[in-house]
Design an enzyme around this catalytic site. Structure first.
Site, short mmCIF file in Angstrom:
data_model
loop_
_atom_site.label_atom_id
_atom_site.label_comp_id
_atom_site.label_asym_id
_atom_site.label_seq_id
_atom_site.Cartn_x
_atom_site.Cartn_y
_atom_site.Cartn_z
N ASP A 72 44.55 16.71 34.01
CA ASP A 72 45.59 15.92 33.35
C ASP A 72 46.25 16.69 32.21
OD1 ASP A 72 43.32 15.85 31.67
OD2 ASP A 72 42.77 13.86 32.38
N ASP A 141 34.80 3.81 29.07
CA ASP A 141 35.02 2.62 29.91
C ASP A 141 34.87 2.95 31.40
OD1 ASP A 141 37.28 4.12 30.33
OD2 ASP A 141 38.69 2.63 29.56
N HIS A 143 36.29 5.56 33.05
CA HIS A 143 37.43 6.16 33.73
C HIS A 143 37.19 7.65 33.99
CE1 HIS A 143 38.92 7.13 29.51
NE2 HIS A 143 39.15 8.27 30.13
N GLU A 148 42.54 4.90 34.23
CA GLU A 148 41.97 3.82 33.43
C GLU A 148 41.45 2.69 34.32
OE1 GLU A 148 41.74 4.50 30.37
OE2 GLU A 148 43.61 5.13 29.43
#
Length: 264
Positions: A72, A141, A143, A148
């Site tokens: 990314d 979380d 991801h 996400e």
């Protein structure tokens, strides 16, 4: 899914580095084709990259015939910005190993056409022969990359809007000011990662414990995108004891027993 548990972050990071190096060397021994690897950024992989750098300098592995694709990059952040993922990768890995410059691929968050940039990235992966091993981290979380919660598990490289929680976590790199963290990023998709021959996820520290437990013991769900690794034929999660802290006792014992039996 294979789960490797080490006592501390150093042990887990070194294990990951040695596994990556072994896979590069194994392919080099039987093929002239380049080894294609997916790479990540953040604090998690730093010790792994340090060990890989040591191994390259010691002649234990070479990146001369390796092609890399990063997961990314932020949208709108200048490449030369110290917190761009371009800067990160050169600082912590590329400036210290023998991978040819033309083999390095990082998404361009300043491309005039972001959609085309993402589509061309997917094409470049295919043209390189597909990814042999994707090395990634895990968000608090659950991801993977910037996929996400509630991201499609069939997603490919695309523009992602970052959640406020993710920006808060990343604000430690931006003077602890969440307003300095870009609101969008380009990210490989879940399906992009799962298309790799192998996927190696590194998780370190107690803050990752809940996500590790959900990805291993929880349901296969877009709520925790790393849980998609449950459906991969060659998925590995490497963690330290702190990151394994919320696994059920019997799960922990099972994975440790498998490690012992396989001599990992």
């Amino acid at each position: 899914m294979k789960v490797i548990i080490r006592n501390d972050s150093k042990g887990a990071s070194v294990w990951a580095a040695h596994y990556i190096a072994r896979k590069i060397n194994e392919k080099a021994a039987v093929s002239d084709k380049p080894f294609v690897i997916g790479l990540c950024t953040g604090s998690t992989p730093i010790e792994t990259y340090e060990e890989l750098i040591r191994m390259v300098k010691a002649g234990e592995v070479s990146f001369k015939n390796v092609i890399s694709f990063n997961m990314d990059e932020y949208v709108g952040l200048p490449v030369e910005h110290p917190e761009s993922y371009h800067s990160f990768m050169y600082k912590y890995l590329f400036n210290h190993i023998d991978e040819p410059e033309e083999n390095i691929h990082i998404l361009n968050g300043n491309a005039p056409d972001l959609k085309a940039e993402c589509e061309n990235y997917e094409k470049a992966i295919v043209e390189a022969g597909g990814i042999d091993l994707f090395f990634g981290g895990i968000g608090e979380d659950g991801h993977i990359a910037f996929n996400e919660p509630f991201s499609s598990l069939q997603s490919r490289t695309r523009v992602m809007t970052l959640t406020y929680d993710t920006r808060v976590v990343n604000s430690r790199f931006f003077d602890n000011d969440v307003n300095k963290v870009p609101k969008q990023a380009l990210s490989v998709g879940v399906a992009t990662v799962l298309s790799a021959q192998e996927v190696l996820i590194l998780a370190l520290g107690s803050k990752k414990a809940r996500a590790v437990a959900e990805s291993i013991e929880g349901p296969y769900s877009h709520y925790c995108t790393v849980s998609s690794l449950q459906a991969h034929p060659a998925g590995i999660i490497v963690c330290d004891d702190l990151a394994a802290g919320e696994l059920k006792v019997n799960s922990y014992r099972y994975f440790k027993a498998v490690e012992e039996a396989e001599g990992e």
